[in-house]
Structures are given as structure tokens and as C-alpha cells.
Design a protein around this motif. Structure first.
Motif, PDB file in Angstrom:
ATOM      1  N   THR A 206      -4.335   2.718   4.940  1.00 44.59           N
ATOM      2  CA  THR A 206      -3.303   3.200   4.014  1.00 44.59           C
ATOM      3  C   THR A 206      -3.669   2.970   2.565  1.00 44.59           C
ATOM      4  OG1 THR A 206      -1.608   2.855   5.704  1.00 44.59           O
ATOM      5  CG2 THR A 206      -0.862   3.036   3.413  1.00 44.59           C
ATOM      6  N   PRO A 207      -4.006   1.724   2.147  1.00 43.36           N
ATOM      7  CA  PRO A 207      -4.412   1.548   0.741  1.00 43.36           C
ATOM      8  C   PRO A 207      -5.726   2.248   0.417  1.00 43.36           C
ATOM      9  CG  PRO A 207      -4.713  -0.486   1.962  1.00 43.36           C
ATOM     10  CD  PRO A 207      -3.961   0.444   2.857  1.00 43.36           C
ATOM     11  N   SER A 209      -6.825   5.101   1.660  1.00 40.84           N
ATOM     12  CA  SER A 209      -6.527   6.521   1.442  1.00 40.84           C
ATOM     13  C   SER A 209      -5.916   6.744   0.062  1.00 40.84           C
ATOM     14  CB  SER A 209      -5.574   7.033   2.530  1.00 40.84           C
ATOM     15  OG  SER A 209      -6.159   6.915   3.802  1.00 40.84           O
ATOM     16  N   SER A 210      -5.010   5.826  -0.300  1.00 42.34           N
ATOM     17  CA  SER A 210      -4.383   5.926  -1.626  1.00 42.34           C
ATOM     18  C   SER A 210      -5.424   5.769  -2.726  1.00 42.34           C
ATOM     19  CB  SER A 210      -3.291   4.861  -1.747  1.00 42.34           C
ATOM     20  OG  SER A 210      -2.703   4.898  -3.022  1.00 42.34           O
ATOM     21  N   LEU A 213      -7.554   8.935  -2.934  1.00 38.05           N
ATOM     22  CA  LEU A 213      -6.813  10.038  -3.520  1.00 38.05           C
ATOM     23  C   LEU A 213      -6.665   9.868  -5.026  1.00 38.05           C
ATOM     24  CD1 LEU A 213      -5.104  12.596  -3.232  1.00 38.05           C
ATOM     25  CD2 LEU A 213      -3.128  11.120  -2.763  1.00 38.05           C
ATOM     26  N   LEU A 214      -6.258   8.688  -5.454  1.00 41.91           N
ATOM     27  CA  LEU A 214      -6.069   8.442  -6.883  1.00 41.91           C
ATOM     28  C   LEU A 214      -7.400   8.489  -7.633  1.00 41.91           C
ATOM     29  CD1 LEU A 214      -3.438   5.552  -6.775  1.00 41.91           C
ATOM     30  CD2 LEU A 214      -3.049   7.951  -7.339  1.00 41.91           C
ATOM     31  N   ASN A 234      -1.835   1.141  -9.828  1.00 40.65           N
ATOM     32  CA  ASN A 234      -1.617   1.328  -8.396  1.00 40.65           C
ATOM     33  C   ASN A 234      -2.879   0.976  -7.616  1.00 40.65           C
ATOM     34  OD1 ASN A 234      -1.588   3.053  -5.811  1.00 40.65           O
ATOM     35  ND2 ASN A 234       0.555   3.083  -6.483  1.00 40.65           N
ATOM     36  N   ASN A 235      -4.027   1.402  -8.167  1.00 39.64           N
ATOM     37  CA  ASN A 235      -5.304   1.080  -7.519  1.00 39.64           C
ATOM     38  C   ASN A 235      -5.508  -0.429  -7.438  1.00 39.64           C
ATOM     39  OD1 ASN A 235      -5.840   3.728  -7.175  1.00 39.64           O
ATOM     40  ND2 ASN A 235      -7.518   3.871  -8.641  1.00 39.64           N
ATOM     41  N   GLN A 238      -3.412  -1.880  -4.693  1.00 39.48           N
ATOM     42  CA  GLN A 238      -3.979  -1.590  -3.373  1.00 39.48           C
ATOM     43  C   GLN A 238      -5.221  -2.440  -3.104  1.00 39.48           C
ATOM     44  OE1 GLN A 238      -2.385   0.128  -1.260  1.00 39.48           O
ATOM     45  NE2 GLN A 238      -0.884   1.094  -2.599  1.00 39.48           N
TER      46      GLN A 238
END
Length: 412
Positions: A206-207, A209-210, A213-214, A234-235, A238
Motif C-alpha cells: 500500500t505505501p 504503491s502510493s 504513484l506520487l 506524504n512520501n 509512507q
């Protein structure tokens, strides 16, 4: 010796052998009496023949000669008779073959002796064969059941009472039971590991993938500075989450492998607590929470590893911070007696359900509706136990959770 004779196989063999000897003894006595009776008849026939021959020549000696065969002879009569019979070689040097009735008796006695010897030997061999057949049959039962156990078919052998075989059956059943429990436990652990790997994979995926993407957005698109800063923040969150997860997994693995050496020194308990508070202060400030540390008036010290105990308190406090609402309160209290030092960590959050409470210290246990995978509290419990301590939790939904950690002094 007593242990040897408590075996039913040995007792059965000895009993049957003694019974056989008694039967053979009775049969031998009957045969011996029969031989004596036969010998008596043969001697009577011979004496009767001698009397008949003498009376044919001397009829007048009838009354006198009968007494010679029924009374006990005197030494003078025996000596007189020997002087005559020796002239014809009829003395103690005479071989049994020269006396027909004695020779027949010898032959019968030899045949009977040999017959009894062979019968006794064959009977003993038969008894041994029967008893050992039972033993080998029992061994085969155990061997067959062992093969069945290897194939996963566990059945208990019937109890055989006392003796070495009974003891063997008892231990075999215990071994089968333990093997069955071990296999079942391994199956459960295999399933548990599969589910755990799935949970860990999900927690990392989950992190990750985030992050991907970011990062892709930051690389391939024009992003306003404010948005870029938000994405980077956010990165960071994560990455921090992934770092904590991976490090916790590594620490747990090292702890279980026994590859960690604790560097214990006599230090105040407040020091690892203050260090754990400092590491979590940003998260506490972010949620605008209040942490009340009721420090003692005197120093409470015992042998501890500063870094690892700080890790344990951090994991407990992290749980309290995550489950306490914004603006909530977390309290830490210390107490001491001659035997132990006690740390109480109390939050006033949403609490833990009675269904989940007994399992919160199990590795990878996920509470109903929880987001984590149950590494932090499990690791904290292991560290505390390495410090000769115990941790307990009590909670009530809607009122919060209280962790009580007790360290016993003078144990190292």
C-alpha cells in the motif's frame, strides 16, 4: 531383577514352564512306578522259575526254599552265596547285559530318560516360540502403527498394562500424541505464516504503491510548489511507515533467534521512558494530545538495556497515541516496592474490545477493525520479558486502555 519379573511375558513363560515341569514330574513318577511294578513281576517270574527248577529235583525243600525268597538274607548267607557264584563269574563285575531283566530295565530307563529330555526340550521350545511370537506380534503392531503415524494416520495402541511392552506402548502413544500436536501446530503455523506474509505484503504494498504513484506524478507532470510539498510530505510518511514496519520485523526476528545481547546497566527507569516520549513527541503534537508523566520523587533504578527498553515503551506509547482521539490525554505513572518497579501507561481512547484484549500481545494479531499487523506490542512484550518483567493490559470500550508493566528487581 524385580523390574525384569514384572513383565507379563516373562511371568507367563516362567509360570507355564513350572507347570510343565510339574506335569512331567507327575508323569515321570507314574512311569517310574509302572517300571518298578514291571521289574517286580520280572523278578518274581525269575524267582518262580528258580524255585520250580529246584523243587523238581528236591521236592522236600518246598517249605524251606520259599522262606529264602521272602525273608531278608543274613550276611553269612550272602557271603556263602557269593563264594559259590564267584566261581561262575556271577558277581558285581557282571555286566547288565548278562542279566536279562536288568538289561531290559536299563534299556527302558534309557529310553524313558531320552524321551523325557526330548519332550521337556520340545515343550520348552514350544513355550518360548509361543511367547516370542506374541512379542514379535506386538512389535509388528507398533511398527505398523509407526508407519501409519509417518503417513499421518494417528491411532492409539490399546493399553497393555505393566511390563516393558506396556511401558513402550505408553511412551509410543505419548510420542504419537506429541507428533500429532506438532504436525497440527506446524500446519497452523504454516497457515498463520501464509496469512502473515499476506498481511506484511499488503502493509508494504500500500505505501509502496502510493510512493510510486506520487513519484511518477512528480517526475512526469508539472506540479505546483504547494502540491509538490504535500506529495513529498506524504512520501515521507509512507517511507517512515515502511521503515518502522521493516525494522520491527527485523528486531522481532533477531529477538526470536536469540542473536541479541542485552547491555544491562543500573539506570533509572525514567530514562528509557523519556527517550521513548521524545521519539513520539512529533506524533503527540500533531494530534494535539497531552502526555502527563508523573515522575517519582526518588530515582527508581534497576538493571536495564536503555535502547531496547526505550523501544518497548515507544511501541506501547505509539499504540496509545494511535488509539487516542485528537486532544486526548495519555498518562504515565511509576511505583516501586522492595520487590519490583511498576510502570502504568494509561490512555483515554476508544479502548479494546473484550474479544481482542487477550490476543493483543500475540505476534501479527490484528484486532477487529485495526489497521496494524500486531508487531509493536508483541515486540514490546518480548523485550519486557527479557528484562524479567511482565506486561498486562485492561481496557474498556469508550474509556481507554491501561498497560501495567512490572519489572522484578534482583533477578540478574
Amino acid at each position: 531383577m524385580e523390574k525384569f519379573f514384572r513383565n507379563p511375558e516373562i511371568k507367563g513363560l516362567i509360570f507355564k514352564w513350572v507347570l510343565l515341569q510339574i506335569i512331567l514330574l507327575i508323569v515321570g513318577w507314574v512311569v517310574f512306578q509302572w517300571q518298578l511294578e514291571t521289574f517286580k513281576k520280572d523278578v518274581l517270574r525269575q524267582n518262580t522259575a528258580v524255585i520250580g527248577q529246584i523243587l523238581q529235583h528236591e521236592p522236600d525243600m518246598e517249605n524251606e526254599i520259599i522262606g529264602f525268597f521272602t525273608k531278608t538274607p543274613t550276611e553269612a548267607e550272602i557271603q556263602s552265596g557269593e563264594n559259590i557264584t564267584k566261581q561262575y563269574g556271577y558277581d558285581e563285575k557282571l555286566t547288565p547285559k548278562a542279566i536279562p531283566y536288568i538289561h531290559t530295565l536299563y534299556q527302558r530307563a534309557n529310553i524313558l530318560y531320552l524321551s523325557f529330555f526330548l519332550l521337556n526340550t520340545l515343550a520348552l521350545l514350544l513355550l518360548v516360540f509361543i511367547e516370542f511370537r506374541k512379542v514379535f506380534h506386538n512389535m509388528k503392531r507398533i511398527s505398523d502403527q509407526a508407519q501409519q503415524a509417518v503417513e499421518g494416520n494417528f491411532r492409539y495402541l490399546p493399553d497393555s498394562g505393566e511390563g516393558e511392552y506396556g511401558s513402550l506402548v505408553h511412551h509410543f502413544n505419548n510420542m504419537s500424541n506429541r507428533l500429532k500436536e506438532t504436525i497440527e501446530k506446524l500446519s497452523q503455523e504454516k497457515l498463520f505464516l501464509k496469512e502473515t506474509l499476506s498481511d506484511i505484503s499488503h502493509q508494504i504494498k500500500t505505501p509502496l504503491s502510493s510512493l510510486l504513484l506520487l513519484n511518477d506524478i512528480l517526475l512526469n507532470r508539472e506540479v505546483p510548489p504547494e502540491k509538490r510539498k504535500e506529495f513529498l510530505q506524504n512520501n515521507k510518511e509512507q517511507l517512515d511507515r515502511m521503515e518502522w514496519l521493516i525494522l520491527s520485523l527485523l528486531k522481532t526476528a533477531k529477538m526470536e533467534a536469540g542473536s541479541i545481547q542485552f547491555n544491562k546497566r543500573l539506570r533509572p527507569i525514567r530514562e528509557p521512558i523519556e527517550q521513548s516520549i521524545a521519539s513520539l513527541q512529533p506524533a503527540i503534537n500533531q494530534k494535539q494530545q497531552t502526555l502527563q508523566f508523573h515522575e517519582p520523587k526518588r530515582e527508581m533504578a534497576f538493571l536495564l538495556d536503555m535502547e531496547w527498553l526505550s523501544e518497548a515503551f515507544s511501541n506501547i506509547l505509539k499504540n496509545c497515541v494511535e488509539h487516542t482521539e485528537v486532544g486526548g490525554t495519555i498518562e504515565i505513572l511509576l511505583d516501586e516496592n522492595p520487590v519490583a518497579v511498576t510502570v502504568i501507561i494509561q490512555d483515554h481512547g476508544k479502548g479494546i474490545s473484550p474479544k481482542d484484549l487477550p490476543h493483543i500481545f500475540k505476534r501479527f494479531y490484528r484486532a477487529h477493525g485495526g489497521k496494524g499487523i500486531g508487531i509493536g506490542l508483541s515486540l514490546a512484550k518480548t523485550i519486557i520479558e527479557k528484562h524479567h518483567g511482565v506486561i498486562r493490559a485492561k481496557s474498556q470500550l469508550g474509556e481507554g486502555t491501561q498497560f501495567t508493566i512490572t519489572f522484578f528487581k534482583h533477578t540478574d
